[in-house]
Design an enzyme around this catalytic site. Structure first.
Site, short mmCIF file in Angstrom:
data_model
loop_
_atom_site.label_atom_id
_atom_site.label_comp_id
_atom_site.label_asym_id
_atom_site.label_seq_id
_atom_site.Cartn_x
_atom_site.Cartn_y
_atom_site.Cartn_z
N ILE A 33 -3.86 4.38 4.27
CA ILE A 33 -4.33 4.11 5.62
C ILE A 33 -3.80 5.15 6.60
O ILE A 33 -4.51 5.60 7.50
CB ILE A 33 -3.93 2.69 6.05
CG1 ILE A 33 -4.68 1.65 5.21
CG2 ILE A 33 -4.20 2.46 7.53
CD1 ILE A 33 -4.20 0.24 5.40
N TYR A 182 8.12 -7.89 0.14
CA TYR A 182 7.25 -6.96 0.87
C TYR A 182 6.66 -7.64 2.10
O TYR A 182 6.70 -7.09 3.21
CB TYR A 182 6.11 -6.48 -0.03
CG TYR A 182 5.08 -5.69 0.73
CD1 TYR A 182 5.33 -4.38 1.14
CD2 TYR A 182 3.85 -6.27 1.07
CE1 TYR A 182 4.38 -3.66 1.87
CE2 TYR A 182 2.91 -5.56 1.80
CZ TYR A 182 3.17 -4.25 2.19
OH TYR A 182 2.24 -3.56 2.92
N LYS A 186 7.19 -6.60 6.16
CA LYS A 186 6.13 -6.35 7.13
C LYS A 186 6.21 -7.33 8.30
O LYS A 186 5.93 -6.96 9.44
CB LYS A 186 4.76 -6.43 6.45
CG LYS A 186 4.55 -5.43 5.33
CD LYS A 186 4.75 -3.99 5.79
CE LYS A 186 3.66 -3.50 6.71
NZ LYS A 186 3.83 -2.07 7.06
#
Length: 317
Positions: A33, A182, A186
């Site tokens: 991204i 994870y 975030k």
């Protein structure tokens, strides 16, 4: 800002406003991204700096952007978010008097055990994704403050939606499960983005902090950018049914690009894809539920300062 105001300011992901003279840093801008954030921002006339821990991959990404965006002003700096001691030098290597935006995009996602650590002794995903960006912001703040209205754009994740932080085990030392760790890393980033703006407003800063997330972004739905990304015909065909729910990484970049460029975006906001938060053009989403918990945000902030040796006053003002 009211929803009425937003509806009178249409945003077209294919017709971005010009940004000549501005300087943007995209961490992890050499792949995924982040690459598409950099490519799209490069088309505005801005100088785009790719922060990458791999110089060879950064060169490949820059060549791809230059091929697709003639005349683009793109360059790279060495940036390893897992090495906190290197971040001051990385900020200095930008060699610019001001920074108009940074997109905190780089990240590590592990699928399998065992638990890994950075050289500083922090769990790898939390240490890179959250602590690295937290500390980097301190070193970038003088450059951001020198711009007229700079933005810190933090890339969250849909994976954070179902997670909650364990403030007594931020480093997953007691209970490590890769996907959960994870998601929590975030989520920590998203808390940071919201809390950073709250502190910047209290300090009277001209810098704004915005949180975004890309929705569901699959490589198989992403247009090819060889050799940065190559999508085979078979992969594209197999992914066709998924396109009803998710999108490619080029579209996952749209919320971050809008957060950098759109003057209607304000600090403290959360932007994500329009359709169920998974696909489509970017729209604003209310900051609610656990992300609005001031006590959790404050405890995470203090813990992050301790773990990184970051001066809270420097980052706040």
């Amino acid at each position: 800002m009211s929803s009425t105001t937003f509806s009178t300011s249409p945003w077209n992901v294919n017709q971005l406003p010009g940004a000549d003279g501005r300087v943007f840093l995209v961490t992890g801008g050499n792949a995924g991204i982040g690459y598409f954030v950099a490519e799209q921002l490069s088309a505005t006339g801005a100088t785009v700096v790719l922060g990458s821990r791999n110089p060879a991959r950064a060169e490949v990404a820059m060549a791809s952007i230059r091929a697709r965006v003639p005349g683009s002003r793109v360059r790279a700096v060495l940036l390893d978010l897992a090495d906190l001691s290197s971040l001051e030098a990385a900020a200095e290597s930008l060699e610019t008097r001001r920074l108009d935006a940074v997109v905190h995009n780089a990240g590590v996602a592990l699928d399998d055990p065992p638990r890994q650590e950075t050289g500083d002794g922090h769990e790898l995903m939390f240490g890179t994704n959250h602590l690295g960006h937290f500390a980097l912001t301190q070193w970038l703040m003088p450059l951001l403050s020198a711009a007229p209205a700079a933005r810190v754009v933090t890339m969250g994740s849909f994976a954070a939606k179902s997670e909650r932080l364990d403030l007594d085990d931020l480093q997953s030392q007691k209970d490590y499960e890769p996907k959960r760790t994870y998601g929590r890393s975030k989520l920590a980033q998203m808390y940071f983005g919201v809390e950073l703006d709250r502190r910047l407003r209290a300090a009277g800063s001209t810098v704004a902090s915005v949180v975004v997330h890309p929705g569901g972004a699959l490589g198989s739905l992403t247009p090819s950018r060889p050799p940065v990304h190559v999508r085979t015909a078979g992969a594209r065909l197999r992914a066709t049914p998924a396109a009803l729910l998710v999108q490619g990484k080029h579209a996952g970049a749209w919320p971050a690009v809008r957060a950098v460029l759109d003057p209607a975006v304000r600090g403290g906001q959360l932007w994500r894809p329009r359709v169920f938060g998974l696909r489509g053009e970017p729209r604003r989403e209310p900051v609610r539920d656990h992300l609005a918990d001031l006590s959790v945000a404050a405890r995470l902030w203090d813990a992050s300062c301790d773990l990184t040796g970051t001066d809270l006053d420097v980052i706040s003002g």
